[in-house]
Structure formats: structure tokens, C-alpha cells
Write a protein that holds these residues in place. Structure first.
Motif, PDB file in Angstrom:
ATOM      1  N   GLY A  33       0.824  -1.212   0.000  1.00  0.00           N
ATOM      2  CA  GLY A  33       0.000   0.000   0.000  1.00  0.00           C
ATOM      3  C   GLY A  33       0.850   1.251   0.000  1.00  0.00           C
ATOM      4  N   LYS A  36      -0.622   6.776   2.813  1.00  0.00           N
ATOM      5  CA  LYS A  36      -1.973   7.291   3.047  1.00  0.00           C
ATOM      6  C   LYS A  36      -2.953   6.155   3.339  1.00  0.00           C
ATOM      7  CE  LYS A  36      -5.318  10.423   1.005  1.00  0.00           C
ATOM      8  NZ  LYS A  36      -5.766  11.096  -0.206  1.00  0.00           N
ATOM      9  N   ASN A  37      -2.689   5.029   2.676  1.00  0.00           N
ATOM     10  CA  ASN A  37      -3.570   3.874   2.871  1.00  0.00           C
ATOM     11  C   ASN A  37      -2.722   2.604   2.987  1.00  0.00           C
ATOM     12  OD1 ASN A  37      -5.881   2.376   3.069  1.00  0.00           O
ATOM     13  ND2 ASN A  37      -6.231   2.293   0.850  1.00  0.00           N
TER      14      ASN A  37
ATOM     15  N   SER B 189      -7.959  -5.594   6.529  1.00  0.00           N
ATOM     16  CA  SER B 189      -8.201  -5.875   5.105  1.00  0.00           C
ATOM     17  C   SER B 189      -8.808  -7.258   4.869  1.00  0.00           C
ATOM     18  CB  SER B 189      -6.875  -5.773   4.336  1.00  0.00           C
ATOM     19  OG  SER B 189      -5.981  -6.771   4.799  1.00  0.00           O
ATOM     20  N   THR B 450      -2.330  -1.570  14.219  1.00  0.00           N
ATOM     21  CA  THR B 450      -3.643  -0.983  13.928  1.00  0.00           C
ATOM     22  C   THR B 450      -3.622   0.526  14.136  1.00  0.00           C
ATOM     23  OG1 THR B 450      -4.518  -3.022  14.841  1.00  0.00           O
ATOM     24  CG2 THR B 450      -6.112  -1.322  14.388  1.00  0.00           C
ATOM     25  N   ARG B 453      -1.623   2.296  11.334  1.00  0.00           N
ATOM     26  CA  ARG B 453      -2.331   2.328  10.041  1.00  0.00           C
ATOM     27  C   ARG B 453      -3.513   3.292  10.099  1.00  0.00           C
ATOM     28  NH1 ARG B 453      -2.711  -3.938   8.474  1.00  0.00           N
ATOM     29  NH2 ARG B 453      -4.032  -3.196   6.791  1.00  0.00           N
ATOM     30  N   GLN B 454      -4.216   3.304  11.215  1.00  0.00           N
ATOM     31  CA  GLN B 454      -5.352   4.231  11.352  1.00  0.00           C
ATOM     32  C   GLN B 454      -4.859   5.683  11.404  1.00  0.00           C
ATOM     33  OE1 GLN B 454      -7.214   2.687  14.883  1.00  0.00           O
ATOM     34  NE2 GLN B 454      -8.675   1.435  13.735  1.00  0.00           N
ATOM     35  N   LEU B 456      -2.089   6.908  10.158  1.00  0.00           N
ATOM     36  CA  LEU B 456      -1.617   7.330   8.832  1.00  0.00           C
ATOM     37  C   LEU B 456      -2.799   7.646   7.922  1.00  0.00           C
ATOM     38  CD1 LEU B 456       1.402   4.921   8.210  1.00  0.00           C
ATOM     39  CD2 LEU B 456       1.495   7.403   8.340  1.00  0.00           C
ATOM     40  N   ASN B 457      -3.837   6.863   8.039  1.00  0.00           N
ATOM     41  CA  ASN B 457      -5.054   7.102   7.260  1.00  0.00           C
ATOM     42  C   ASN B 457      -5.630   8.470   7.585  1.00  0.00           C
ATOM     43  OD1 ASN B 457      -6.533   5.644   5.361  1.00  0.00           O
ATOM     44  ND2 ASN B 457      -6.572   3.868   6.712  1.00  0.00           N
ATOM     45  N   ILE B 458      -5.706   8.770   8.878  1.00  0.00           N
ATOM     46  CA  ILE B 458      -6.290  10.045   9.323  1.00  0.00           C
ATOM     47  C   ILE B 458      -5.415  11.226   8.888  1.00  0.00           C
ATOM     48  CG2 ILE B 458      -6.913  11.412  11.388  1.00  0.00           C
ATOM     49  CD1 ILE B 458      -7.545   8.635  12.740  1.00  0.00           C
ATOM     50  N   GLY B 460      -3.514  11.488   6.413  1.00  0.00           N
ATOM     51  CA  GLY B 460      -3.308  11.546   4.961  1.00  0.00           C
ATOM     52  C   GLY B 460      -1.932  11.054   4.555  1.00  0.00           C
ATOM     53  N   GLY B 461      -1.391  10.128   5.311  1.00  0.00           N
ATOM     54  CA  GLY B 461      -0.107   9.514   4.969  1.00  0.00           C
ATOM     55  C   GLY B 461       1.090  10.286   5.478  1.00  0.00           C
TER      56      GLY B 461
END
Lengths: 165, 513
Positions: A33, A36-37, B189, B450, B453-454, B456-458, B460-461
Motif C-alpha cells: 500500500g 496514506k492507505n 483488510s 492498527t 495504520r489508522q 496514517l489514514n487520518i 493523509g499519509g
């Protein structure tokens, strides 16, 4: 001749490096990935890289230490270890799941504990036999009847389970 | 304050029911026995009994485990003082002066002071735990994934620094632990990872067989490798248990200092009860007017460390209750209890399950009281446990481990894991690796993954968005101190050692000008 502890360190280093490489390359097959994701392979790849680096560094350190100490030098081992007991108990722990479904709980426990007692006190065979029988029956009664643990049952287990109503 | 009082009263009302009293008593006795037996520490006992808590409710299981933990600290001191054998690592320091006191005929007094000091420490640490856990849980409710990631990573960094032994080896163990935790279905995932097509592995590597193997079976293998020897047990008469006035006067302030010190050290990741005993010993020696007595039977050297290790137990519960993060291997076992009972540890636990929190707190008071009432009169009985031959005791422990693991999932793979990790744990010990970082990383690993990853998602990387949040940055800076400070001290010592050579010395030739 090298000391046994040095050999153990080398074996550990080699196994750790092999595990790290396997983990890293298997991790590469997963979707990494983007930041960002992050995908399911994101953390495994990072951990894999760190693990390979650390395990590699450890291996270099172990082998360099061995070279510095000199090949002809023997490291002190202290008192003699009871390797038969260590291997015997490990073998018993591996044997248990292998024969559990076939021999069921009582016979498996009897055989395994008999070997364990024998490995630790080889001269007391009759005592080991008696102790193993007692231990298998009492552990069955405690865990199955008292604590309600579901153990593999055969006709012997059914007999003891219903003993005393 | 009113809420605390109400909660505590409610906790006592539940904890004083016969069933929970029974669990507290069983925990205290089992803990004392494991503390007495060299090799089998509280961790081993908790690992062995983890699966059997399935038949209890979560509160009962937590009470049992708290009793084991406290009991082991009490029991460890008995063999340290009377036989010079530390039942577990946190009692090593007690051996130094406790055994010397026993040699001089003051073993009974040392045991009494250690028991009273432990009781005092237990009480102080429970009060600390109550307030600290409630405060921290309130603060933690405002934490996001980035903060939890920072807490997890900093916890592991501190663990690496404080576990002792080689830094590289501890780091490897942590990475292996996280790697093992990634096996199975990735729940964000739904993709399988490192399962090699095995259906059983898709559920992940269970924490229980790994913990029981590494702490239970490996402990047995380590014990059987040495020759068997029988201990000569000295009898302690009840009237010998009473310390004289001078001993009371010297020991109680030390116990109080040890209690406070131990609680704060308990909040730090790593083997906190062990560290607490060493810190207490050193500080008592510095404060003492007669430091020359240390090592020859100083009563402060028994009271302080014994109080400190008991108090650290209470401190260790704070991050678990407030954040859901175990900072010590024993707390990882307690976390295991919560998880196998379907409870999600975290800041919401105290709010969602106040009964559980307050009952466990109340049972700790009761357990401490039971330990002091039980232990002193029964010292001779507990010491006699040491006379059970190793060749009988060890197979029994192996069998309990096997049945314990099998009882959870009836899985053959779990039994193989138990055997394999037992041998791996034993082998790693022999080459100087510590097992505790591996187990803790296995427990904290999924939370770190977890959260990252969460986060980074929030963000925006953006990694900066994860690390430069005020709490995260503070934690990372604090954690980095554990690396910077020893390095700075090393450099300072080096320069100080060089300084006397400098004046008037030609650097190139080393000759005087």
C-alpha cells in the motif's frame, strides 16, 4: 574446538537470520500500500527490514566474537547439564499431541508421564509406572470431572467419568 | 472523591462474597507456593493457569491472578531469607541481608518485617493505583490512534532499555514478537498473512501456547538441566517472628520509602518489581547512617526492597487498567485473562466495567490481608514445599501446561506450538535472550500496527502528522532520553578520565612540555 555456548550462539544467529529473511520475503508478497492507505504488508515489510538488519548484525557480532576468541580456545561450560532430561521432556511434549487422538487422554497421559518420570529418574521404573498411572487418572478426574475440560474420550475415560455416578 | 468511596464500597461488597474470597485465597496460596519454588515464578503460574480461568468469570479470574502476583512476592522473600534461594527474580536482593539475618538468628524478624512491609506497600500501591488509573483513564479517553501508537512504541523502547542484557538481543526479541503477532488474517483488510495455507494458522498464533511454552515448559527444561539437591529446612518458631523495637524503628521508614519508590517504578515498562528492589536497596544504603551493615544483615535492606517489589505490582496495574497496555510480562498475562473473557482492555474499561475494576481493587486489599494472616504462621509449611522432589514436580507442571493449552481450543497445533516454544524459550535463555520482550511485543504488536495504520489514514499519509502531535512528541522525546542519557553519561565519564592527563601534556608524543 569451540565451546558449546559459542556453537549455540551461532546456531541461534543462523536460525534468526533465516527466519528474518523468510518473514521479509513473504511480507513482500503482501500488498504494501501507500502511507496514506497502508496495506496488510506495510508493517510486515518494515518489521522484516528491521529484523533482517538486526539478525544480520547479531550474526556478524557472534562470528566476529568467535574469531577474536580464537578457534582453539574452549569456553568454560560449568557443570554438566542433563541433556537427556531436556530432550526427553521436549520429545514427550511433542509426542502428546501426536498420539492424543489415537490413544485418547488416559493412555496418552500415562505413556507420556511414564516417560517423563523415567527420563528424570531412570532407575525407579516401578515407581514411575505407579506414579504415571496415578497421575493420569487423577488429572483426568480433576480436569474432566471437576473443571469440565473437554478431553478426548475412549472407553477407559467413559468408565472413569461415570465412576461413582 | 465521593465516587471513589462509593466504587470502593461496592467493590468490597462484591469481593467479600464467598466465591471471590475463595478465588483470592486460592490465588494467594498458589502465588506463595510459586514464589517459594525457585524457577517457577508468578509468570509461570499465571501462564499455566490462564486457560483454566475460562471456567470463571472475568472478575474472578482477575482476582485469582492478582492474588498470585502478590502471593509470589510474599513467598519469594521466605526462601530468600531462610535458605538464600530467591524464589523469583524480585527476591534476589532480599537474599543479601535477609539470609545474613537468618544466620544470626534473626530470620523470624526479617520474615515479619518483610511481611509487614509488603502489606504496607500493597496498601499504598493499591491507593496509588486507584487514583492514578482513574486519572489516566480519563485523560486517555481523549487519545487517538497516533497517541496509542506512540504509547505502544515508547513502551517497547523503554522495555528494551530496562530489561537488561544485550540491547540488540532485546530488540530482536521485540521484532520477532511483532512478527509472530502479524500471522493470521489481517483484520483491517481481511487478507491472510504468513499462514502457508493452514486454516488453523489463519486465526493467528495464539498468545497462550507461546506464553506457556516460553515461561512454563522452558522453566521446566531449565530446572531439569541441573542436578537435584535437597534443601535443609530450618524451623522458625512463632515467637521468633517478633522483631524488637530497634528493628521496627529502622525498618518501617525504609518500608514506607520502598513503597512509594516501588509504585512509581511499577509504572515504567520492564521488569519493574526487580528494578524496584535494586533501586530501593541502593537508596537505603545511601540514606543509612550505618551503610557498612549492608550485606551483613541490615534490616532496612530487607524491608525497603520487599516493600518496593510489592508496591511495583500495584503500579504495574495502572497502564493496564487505564490504557489497556501491559508494561510487564505478568500484566500481559492479566491482559490475556481480559481478552479470553471477551473484554476489550483500554481507557473505556473502567467506565464500562466499573464493577470489575472496583472488585479487583477491593480484592487486592483483601488478598494482602489474607497473605499477612496466612504467611507468617504457615512459613514452615510453605518452605517444606521445597522438599517435593523435582522429578515428580516437573512432569506435573508439563502435564498441567499441556492440558491447559488443550482445554482452550482443543487444537493439536496449539500443543505443537507449546512444545516448540518451550524448547525455543529454553534455547534462547541459554544464549542470553530474554523472553519477556517477545511476549510483550506479541501482545502490544497488533495495537501498534492498527494504531499506526489508522493514524496514517487520518493524517493523509503524513508521518509528521503522527509523530508531531503534542503527546506523541513528548513521549518520543522522553523515550529517546533512555538512549541519550546513558550515552551522555558514558561520554562524560570518558572525558573525566582523560582530563587529568591533559594539563601540560603533549598530545602527540605524550611527553611533558
Amino acid at each position: 574446538m569451540e565451546g558449546r555456548s559459542r556453537v549455540n550462539e551461532k546456531i541461534t544467529a543462523a536460525i534468526l537470520l533465516a527466519f528474518s529473511l523468510l518473514y521479509f520475503f513473504k511480507g513482500l508478497n503482501l500488498e504494501v500500500g501507500v502511507p496514506k492507505n497502508p496495506g496488510p504488508g506495510f508493517i510486515p515489510v518494515i518489521i522484516g527490514i528491521l529484523l533482517v538488519s538486526c539478525a544480520g548484525f547479531y550474526m556478524v557480532r557472534v562470528f566476529r566474537k568467535a574469531d577474536l576468541e580464537g578457534k582453539g580456545k574452549r569456553t568454560s561450560e560449568g557443570e554438566k547439564k542433563n541433556y537427556a532430561a531436556i530432550l526427553g521432556i521436549t520429545a514427550c511434549a511433542i509426542l502428546f499431541p501426536l498420539v492424543l487422538e489415537t490413544l485418547k487422554f488416559l493412555m496418552t497421559t500415562f505413556v507420556v508421564s511414564f516417560f517423563m518420570f523415567l527420563v528424570l529418574k531412570p532407575k525407579k521404573r516401578a515407581f514411575a509406572l505407579f506414579l504415571a498411572a496415578g497421575m493420569s487418572v487423577s488429572s483426568f478426574l480433576i480436569f474432566s470431572r471437576l473443571l469440565g475440560v473437554a478431553l478426548p474420550m475412549g472407553f477407559l475415560e467413559a468408565f472413569f467419568f461415570h465412576l461413582g455416578g | 472523591m465521593w465516587e471513589i468511596g462509593q466504587g470502593l464500597l461496592g467493590g468490597f461488597a462484591t469481593a467479600l462474597t464467598p466465591l471471590y474470597l475463595y478465588y483470592a485465597l486460592v490465588g494467594a496460596i498458589l502465588g506463595t507456593i510459586t514464589g517459594v519454588l525457585p524457577g517457577l515464578g508468578p509468570l509461570g503460574a499465571m501462564a499455566i493457569l490462564l486457560s483454566f480461568t475460562l471456567t470463571m468469570d472475568a472478575t474472578g479470574a482477575m482476582i485469582l491472578f492478582a492474588g498470585i502476583y502478590y502471593g509470589a512476592m510474599y513467598g519469594g522473600s521466605t526462601t530468600s531469607i531462610l535458605l538464600n534461594i530467591p524464589g523469583e527474580a524480585a527476591s534476589v536482593v532480599t537474599c543479601i541481608d535477609g539470609y545474613q539475618m537468618a544466620q544470626r538468628g534473626r530470620g523470624g524478624a526479617a520474615l515479619a518485617v518483610s511481611a509487614v512491609g509488603s502489606f504496607m506497600a500493597g496498601t499504598i500501591s493499591i491507593i496509588g493505583l486507584m487514583f492514578a488509573a482513574l486519572f489516566l483513564a480519563d485523560v486517555a479517553l481523549r487519545f487517538g490512534p497516533a497517541e496509542f501508537f506512540a504509547i505502544g512504541v515508547c513502551g517497547l523502547i523503554l522495555l528494551v532499555r530496562l530489561t537488561g542484557g544485550s540491547l540488540l538481543q532485546s530488540l530482536i526479541m521485540i521484532l520477532v514478537g511483532i512478527a509472530l503477532a502479524t500471522v493470521g488474517v489481517d483484520f483491517l483488510s481481511g487478507i491472510e498473512r504468513f499462514t502457508f495455507g493452514s486454516v488453523e494458522l489463519s486465526q493467528g498464533i495464539d498468545f497462550l501456547p507461546v506464553a506457556m511454552g516460553i515461561f512454563g515448559i522452558a522453566e521446566v527444561l531449565t530446572t531439569v538441566e541441573q542436578k537435584e539437591f535437597q534443601q535443609k529446612v530450618k524451623k522458625v518458631r512463632l515467637r521468633e517472628l517478633l522483631p524488637n523495637q530497634r528493628e521496627w524503628k529502622r525498618s518501617m521508614p525504609a518500608a514506607l520509602r520502598g513503597s512509594i519508590l516501588g509504585f512509581f517504578i511499577g509504572l515504567i515498562p520492564g521488569p519493574s518489581p526487580v528494578i524496584a528492589t535494586f533501586v530501593s536497596y541502593v537508596s537505603e544504603k545511601r540514606l543509612s547512617k550505618t551503610p557498612e551493615e549492608f550485606g551483613n544483615g541490615a534490616i532496612e535492606a530487607v524491608a525497603g526492597p520487599e516493600a518496593a517489589n510489592n508496591s511495583a505490582v500495584g503500579g504495574a496495574y495502572v497502564p493496564l487498567f487505564a490504557l489497556g497496555i501491559p508494561f510487564t510480562p505478568a500484566m500481559a498475562m492479566v491482559l490475556g485473562v481480559l481478552m479470553i473473557h471477551g473484554l476489550t482492555p483500554g481507557p473505556n474499561l473502567i467506565k464500562d466495567k466499573p464493577d470489575l475494576f472496583w472488585t479487583v481493587i477491593a480484592s487486592m486489599y483483601i488478598g494482602n490481608f489474607m497473605l499477612i494472616v496466612l504467611n507468617l504462621p504457615l512459613i514452615n509449611l510453605f518452605v517444606r514445599i521445597l522438599q517435593v522432589p523435582k522429578h515428580i514436580l516437573m512432569p506435573v507442571i508439563v502435564l498441567i501446561c499441556i492440558i491447559g493449552v488443550y482445554s482452550v481450543n482443543a487444537s493439536q497445533l496449539d500443543l505443537f506450538m507449546l512444545a516448540v516454544f518451550g524448547f525455543v524459550g529454553y534455547f534462547l535463555r541459554r544464549v542470553g535472550f530474554q523472553a519477556a520482550p517477545l511476549i510483550l511485543a506479541m501482545v502490544i504488536g497488533p495495537m501498534i500496527e492498527t494504531s499506526l495504520r489508522q493514524a496514517l489514514n487520518i493524517s493523509g499519509g503524513s508521518l509528521a502528522g503522527v509523530t508531531f502531535r503534542p503527546i506523541c512528541l513528548t513521549l518520543f522525546i522522553l523515550a529517546s532520553f533512555t538512549f541519550v542519557i546513558p550515552l551522555a553519561v558514558k561520554l562524560f565519564k570518558k572525558t573525566r578520565r582523560r582530563k587529568p592527563e591533559d594539563p601540560g601534556k603533549d598530545r602527540k608524543t605524550g611527553m611533558m612540555e
